[in-house]
Design an enzyme around this catalytic site. Structure first.
Site, PDB file in Angstrom:
ATOM      1  N   SER A   1       0.833  -1.206   0.000  1.00 16.37           N
ATOM      2  CA  SER A   1       0.000   0.000   0.000  1.00 16.37           C
ATOM      3  C   SER A   1       0.862   1.248   0.000  1.00 16.37           C
ATOM      4  O   SER A   1       1.995   1.237   0.513  1.00 16.37           O
ATOM      5  CB  SER A   1      -0.864  -0.030   1.264  1.00 16.37           C
ATOM      6  OG  SER A   1      -1.446   1.224   1.484  1.00 16.37           O
TER       7      SER A   1
ATOM      8  N   TYR B   1      -1.919  -1.493  11.051  1.00 17.76           N
ATOM      9  CA  TYR B   1      -2.184  -1.980   9.687  1.00 17.76           C
ATOM     10  C   TYR B   1      -1.056  -1.562   8.747  1.00 17.76           C
ATOM     11  O   TYR B   1      -0.489  -2.387   8.022  1.00 17.76           O
ATOM     12  CB  TYR B   1      -3.532  -1.437   9.162  1.00 17.76           C
ATOM     13  CG  TYR B   1      -3.685  -1.652   7.671  1.00 17.76           C
ATOM     14  CD1 TYR B   1      -3.965  -2.917   7.167  1.00 17.76           C
ATOM     15  CD2 TYR B   1      -3.505  -0.600   6.759  1.00 17.76           C
ATOM     16  CE1 TYR B   1      -4.071  -3.129   5.795  1.00 17.76           C
ATOM     17  CE2 TYR B   1      -3.610  -0.810   5.392  1.00 17.76           C
ATOM     18  CZ  TYR B   1      -3.897  -2.060   4.912  1.00 17.76           C
ATOM     19  OH  TYR B   1      -3.991  -2.287   3.552  1.00 17.76           O
TER      20      TYR B   1
ATOM     21  N   LYS C   1       2.132  -3.789   6.482  1.00 18.88           N
ATOM     22  CA  LYS C   1       2.551  -3.729   5.071  1.00 18.88           C
ATOM     23  C   LYS C   1       4.054  -3.491   4.991  1.00 18.88           C
ATOM     24  O   LYS C   1       4.745  -4.085   4.163  1.00 18.88           O
ATOM     25  CB  LYS C   1       1.776  -2.632   4.327  1.00 18.88           C
ATOM     26  CG  LYS C   1       0.279  -2.917   4.201  1.00 18.88           C
ATOM     27  CD  LYS C   1       0.011  -4.204   3.432  1.00 18.88           C
ATOM     28  CE  LYS C   1      -1.442  -4.630   3.461  1.00 18.88           C
ATOM     29  NZ  LYS C   1      -1.699  -5.969   2.944  1.00 18.88           N
TER      30      LYS C   1
HETATM   31  N1  LIG Z   1      -8.813  -1.714  -0.695  1.00 14.37           N
HETATM   32  C1  LIG Z   1      -7.846  -0.856  -0.449  1.00 14.37           C
HETATM   33  O1  LIG Z   1      -8.083   0.346  -0.340  1.00 14.37           O
HETATM   34  C2  LIG Z   1      -6.417  -1.323  -0.323  1.00 14.37           C
HETATM   35  C3  LIG Z   1      -5.364  -0.407  -0.450  1.00 14.37           C
HETATM   36  C4  LIG Z   1      -4.048  -0.857  -0.306  1.00 14.37           C
HETATM   37  C5  LIG Z   1      -3.792  -2.211  -0.048  1.00 14.37           C
HETATM   38  N2  LIG Z   1      -4.841  -3.065   0.089  1.00 14.37           N
HETATM   39  C6  LIG Z   1      -4.551  -4.482   0.378  1.00 14.37           C
HETATM   40  O2  LIG Z   1      -5.057  -5.271  -0.679  1.00 14.37           O
HETATM   41  C7  LIG Z   1      -5.495  -6.536  -0.186  1.00 14.37           C
HETATM   42  C8  LIG Z   1      -6.921  -6.797  -0.633  1.00 14.37           C
HETATM   43  O3  LIG Z   1      -7.748  -5.726  -0.193  1.00 14.37           O
HETATM   44  P1  LIG Z   1      -9.314  -5.725  -0.447  1.00 14.37           P
HETATM   45  O4  LIG Z   1      -9.744  -4.312  -0.444  1.00 14.37           O
HETATM   46  O5  LIG Z   1      -9.640  -6.608  -1.606  1.00 14.37           O
HETATM   47  O6  LIG Z   1      -9.801  -6.402   0.920  1.00 14.37           O
HETATM   48  P2  LIG Z   1     -10.992  -7.435   1.204  1.00 14.37           P
HETATM   49  O7  LIG Z   1     -11.201  -7.452   2.673  1.00 14.37           O
HETATM   50  O8  LIG Z   1     -12.141  -7.146   0.321  1.00 14.37           O
HETATM   51  O9  LIG Z   1     -10.324  -8.815   0.729  1.00 14.37           O
HETATM   52  C9  LIG Z   1      -9.498  -9.584   1.564  1.00 14.37           C
HETATM   53  C10 LIG Z   1     -10.021 -11.007   1.550  1.00 14.37           C
HETATM   54  O10 LIG Z   1      -9.156 -11.810   2.349  1.00 14.37           O
HETATM   55  C11 LIG Z   1      -9.950 -12.685   3.125  1.00 14.37           C
HETATM   56  N3  LIG Z   1      -9.151 -13.025   4.324  1.00 14.37           N
HETATM   57  C12 LIG Z   1      -8.762 -12.199   5.326  1.00 14.37           C
HETATM   58  N4  LIG Z   1      -8.050 -12.887   6.248  1.00 14.37           N
HETATM   59  C13 LIG Z   1      -7.973 -14.170   5.809  1.00 14.37           C
HETATM   60  C14 LIG Z   1      -7.383 -15.360   6.327  1.00 14.37           C
HETATM   61  N5  LIG Z   1      -6.744 -15.399   7.498  1.00 14.37           N
HETATM   62  N6  LIG Z   1      -7.492 -16.504   5.597  1.00 14.37           N
HETATM   63  C15 LIG Z   1      -8.145 -16.501   4.402  1.00 14.37           C
HETATM   64  N7  LIG Z   1      -8.747 -15.416   3.882  1.00 14.37           N
HETATM   65  C16 LIG Z   1      -8.654 -14.257   4.577  1.00 14.37           C
HETATM   66  C17 LIG Z   1     -11.233 -11.920   3.438  1.00 14.37           C
HETATM   67  O11 LIG Z   1     -12.340 -12.762   3.724  1.00 14.37           O
HETATM   68  C18 LIG Z   1     -11.430 -11.150   2.139  1.00 14.37           C
HETATM   69  O12 LIG Z   1     -12.233 -11.871   1.217  1.00 14.37           O
HETATM   70  C19 LIG Z   1      -5.308  -6.481   1.333  1.00 14.37           C
HETATM   71  O13 LIG Z   1      -4.065  -7.078   1.634  1.00 14.37           O
HETATM   72  C20 LIG Z   1      -5.264  -5.001   1.621  1.00 14.37           C
HETATM   73  O14 LIG Z   1      -4.520  -4.713   2.775  1.00 14.37           O
HETATM   74  C21 LIG Z   1      -6.137  -2.659  -0.065  1.00 14.37           C
END
Ligand SMILES: NC(=O)c1ccc[n+]([C@@H]2O[C@H](COP(=O)([O-])OP(=O)(O)OC[C@H]3O[C@@H](n4cnc5c(N)ncnc54)[C@H](O)[C@@H]3O)[C@@H](O)[C@H]2O)c1
Length: 339
Positions: free
Chosen positions: A126, A151, A155
């Site tokens: 991120s 959080y 990262k």
């Molecule tokens: N959405 C954003 O704004 C953003 C920005 C920067 C980075 N990210 C990173 O991108 C990645 C995806 O983000 P997103 O927005 O799609 O999030 P999201 O919560 O929609 O997707 C994450 C998925 O991982 C699953 N999950 C969580 N812990 C788990 C575990 N222990 N075992 C199995 N499954 C598990 C959840 O059920 C979910 O479906 C994350 O790592 C997040 O930190 C997101």
């Protein structure tokens, strides 16, 4: 075609990436524990691509289950690791949950990849690693700043763990993708963001307010040193973001990487203020949005947008979709799920 594991593949960014991988012919296996997603997303993906991806409901915190998964699927060629907890505020209150879910799971996966003859690994990082950068736009060489939340720290630590592991595991190649602000939904209207509870992010808050689920949007501060006084972010369409994962994965699978561990910014290169996003919503939806200006929110940085040169030149990837495209798709999605 190569078999790719997508962890968190039923989540927001993961589901859009699964679609792009399947469209490129990859065989996809999803691991998700459904802690922040719904099993119905699998139907959405299948309806778009015409092919149901393999799905295993596994909690990646369960080390033995991760080991058994790789025993069953010893032909995995690449892993895109989305699974993580992502609510910044919650991470301040429950730091250990975040360190366990975001760091523990990463370590278990890397331990398994180390056993494979060769493995390509893409990590969801991120732009939070940069904090308030000293120079804009932000290049990959900008210093990583002290994290503002557990959080954000997961990262930073996650990137360090992967970098250190790649140094000593020659069969492992990895890319950390530093996302700016992912927004929007698939043009088909079959998958999109499904925030549980009160959305933490601007665009789902806007669409939920417009549909009547929230009374009004609070705009946190209009006295920042920006042209209209509100904070500036780089909003990237989730479909552009998903495609970047396929490009990055191919770079590793085809041995086109320059180092065993690389980082890339994924953004549009253009910053938009909160009020510009509100205006864009009103323009594409034809609806007035109920919002009010309130005080600044602690921890918000003033402005962040990506220098996209490295991703454009080295990955050969560029965003194609606009902020209006993203907001319109998010609005259609909101109307569909509440309709
Ligand atoms: N959405 C954003 O704004 C953003 C920005 C920067 C980075 N990210 C990173 O991108 C990645 C995806 O983000 P997103 O927005 O799609 O999030 P999201 O919560 O929609 O997707 C994450 C998925 O991982 C699953 N999950 C969580 N812990 C788990 C575990 N222990 N075992 C199995 N499954 C598990 C959840 O059920 C979910 O479906 C994350 O790592 C997040 O930190 C997101």
């Amino acid at each position: 075609m190569d078999k790719i594991l997508v962890t968190g593949g039923l989540g927001f960014i993961g589901s859009h990436t699964v679609v792009e991988l399947q469209n490129e012919g990859y065989e996809v296996v999803i691991i998700d524990d459904l802690s922040n997603s719904s099993i119905t997303v699998l139907d959405g993906i299948t309806a778009i691509t015409g092919k149901k991806p393999l799905f295993e409901k596994i909690d990646l915190k369960e080390k033995v289950d991760v080991e058994h998964f790789f025993q069953r699927h010893n032909d995995i060629k690449g892993v895109i690791h989305f699974a993580a907890s992502k609510a910044v505020g919650e991470s301040v209150v429950k730091p250990l949950l975040y360190y366990e879910n975001n760091i523990g799971t990463l370590v278990y996966l890397l331990k398994e990849l180390k056993k494979l003859p060769t493995a390509s690994f893409i990590f969801s990082s991120s732009c939070t690693v940069y904090g308030q950068a000293d120079e804009l736009p932000i290049t990959e060489n900008a210093p990583v700043k002290q994290a503002e939340s557990p959080y954000g720290n997961t990262k930073q630590i996650g990137e360090e763990i992967i970098r250190d592991t790649c140094k000593v595991v020659p069969n492992l190649k990895a890319i950390a993708l530093r996302y700016f602000n992912p927004v929007g939904a698939h043009a088909s209207g079959k998958i999109g963001e499904l925030p549980i509870g009160v959305p933490q992010n601007l665009v789902p808050f806007i669409t939920q307010t417009a549909i009547g689920l929230r009374e009004e949007l609070s705009v946190f501060g209009d006295d920042y040193p920006t042209p209209d006084g509100t904070c500036i972010r780089d909003y990237i369409h989730v479909v552009d973001l998903a495609k970047a994962h396929v490009v990055a994965l191919k770079r590793l699978l085809n041995n086109k990487n320059k180092e065993n561990y690389e980082t890339f910014n994924l953004g549009t290169g253009k910053g938009s203020s909160v009020l510009e996003v509100v205006e864009a919503f009103e323009r594409v939806s034809g609806k007035k949005l109920n919002y009010k200006i309130v005080g600044r929110r602690e921890g918000d940085i003033i402005s962040a947008y990506a220098d996209t040169k490295k991703a454009n030149d080295e990955l050969g990837w560029k965003t194609k979709l606009t902020l209006d495209d993203a907001i319109l798709s998010a609005w259609k999605w909101e109307q569909k799920i509440r309709g």
